[in-house]
Design a protein around this motif. Sequence first.
Motif, mmCIF file in Angstrom:
data_model
loop_
_atom_site.group_PDB
_atom_site.id
_atom_site.type_symbol
_atom_site.label_atom_id
_atom_site.label_comp_id
_atom_site.label_asym_id
_atom_site.label_seq_id
_atom_site.Cartn_x
_atom_site.Cartn_y
_atom_site.Cartn_z
ATOM 1 N N LYS A 1 8.117 1.277 4.789
ATOM 2 C CA LYS A 1 9.467 1.842 4.859
ATOM 3 C C LYS A 1 9.426 3.281 4.353
ATOM 4 C CE LYS A 1 11.947 -2.470 4.502
ATOM 5 N NZ LYS A 1 11.908 -2.751 5.882
ATOM 6 N N GLU A 2 10.321 4.097 4.870
ATOM 7 C CA GLU A 2 10.351 5.503 4.485
ATOM 8 C C GLU A 2 10.557 5.666 2.978
ATOM 9 O OE1 GLU A 2 12.794 9.523 5.688
ATOM 10 O OE2 GLU A 2 12.797 7.821 7.060
ATOM 11 N N SER A 3 11.297 4.738 2.389
ATOM 12 C CA SER A 3 11.578 4.826 0.953
ATOM 13 C C SER A 3 10.445 4.286 0.084
ATOM 14 C CB SER A 3 12.869 4.071 0.639
ATOM 15 O OG SER A 3 12.721 2.705 0.982
ATOM 16 N N PHE B 1 0.952 8.346 1.081
ATOM 17 C CA PHE B 1 0.533 8.239 2.483
ATOM 18 C C PHE B 1 -0.937 7.844 2.599
ATOM 19 C CE2 PHE B 1 -1.347 10.104 6.298
ATOM 20 C CZ PHE B 1 -0.604 9.445 7.261
ATOM 21 N N GLU B 2 -1.776 8.408 1.736
ATOM 22 C CA GLU B 2 -3.210 8.111 1.797
ATOM 23 C C GLU B 2 -3.475 6.617 1.611
ATOM 24 O OE1 GLU B 2 -1.962 10.352 -0.624
ATOM 25 O OE2 GLU B 2 -2.173 12.026 0.772
ATOM 26 N N GLN B 3 -2.627 5.934 0.842
ATOM 27 C CA GLN B 3 -2.794 4.504 0.606
ATOM 28 C C GLN B 3 -2.099 3.658 1.675
ATOM 29 O OE1 GLN B 3 -1.598 3.681 -3.430
ATOM 30 N NE2 GLN B 3 -2.940 5.278 -4.251
ATOM 31 N N GLN B 4 -1.202 4.271 2.429
ATOM 32 C CA GLN B 4 -0.532 3.567 3.523
ATOM 33 C C GLN B 4 -1.383 3.550 4.790
ATOM 34 O OE1 GLN B 4 3.359 5.154 4.344
ATOM 35 N NE2 GLN B 4 4.017 5.033 2.217
ATOM 36 N N ALA B 5 -2.177 4.574 4.990
ATOM 37 C CA ALA B 5 -2.920 4.729 6.239
ATOM 38 C C ALA B 5 -3.891 3.577 6.482
ATOM 39 C CB ALA B 5 -3.662 6.064 6.246
ATOM 40 N N GLY B 6 -4.649 3.196 5.480
ATOM 41 C CA GLY B 6 -5.657 2.143 5.651
ATOM 42 C C GLY B 6 -5.073 0.813 6.123
ATOM 43 N N PRO B 7 -4.114 0.244 5.384
ATOM 44 C CA PRO B 7 -3.534 -1.030 5.814
ATOM 45 C C PRO B 7 -2.822 -0.945 7.171
ATOM 46 C CG PRO B 7 -2.906 -0.569 3.539
ATOM 47 C CD PRO B 7 -3.618 0.638 4.061
#
Length: 183
Positions: free
Chosen positions: A135-137, A142-148
């Motif tokens: 979610k945007e909130s 971002f670096e930790q969101q990219a992998g999953p």
Amino acid sequence: LKPFIDLLRRAKRFVCAASLQCGVGRSAMPPVTSSVFASSHSPGAFGAQRVAVVTGANKGVGYHIAYQLSKCCCMDVIIACRDPIKGAEAAEKLGARYMHLDLHSFDSIGEFVQRMTTEVGQLDVLVNNAATAFKESDPTPFEQQAGPTLRVNFWGTTRLTDGLLPLLRKSLANGGRPHPGNI
């Protein structure tokens, strides 16, 4: 709002393409009891009708695609999602079948492909709809969101499609017209 509208347009084009592939025009959908869609090739363990897998079909766009394929194209639909409760509820409402699939787990993907091969034995339509998004909130960097996100949305989808390609090729070899698609 525009990305959501674009998503709905892509889903509508996919269902229309599958409908035309079944021999059905956009405006004249036959009743569910029609045998127009009976497979012209040898039936698998799942039955004589064409078989569709829709990932992430327990809600949203995937649910409505599964509905269209089930009711308007008279296909045997397999709802593939990670939540067994929501998946079973959606399958019951649609008269479909639920099979567990978690695109984050390569083991789950392998088990799903194995079940499809042994229990169903055929595949005519594959709708890659399942995905994950932060979610945007969400405070996660971002670096930790990219992998999953890549693991599910790219690698999981790619591994699933690669695993199911033999069943799609079998449909083609038996006179069918397999239709893989990404939403």
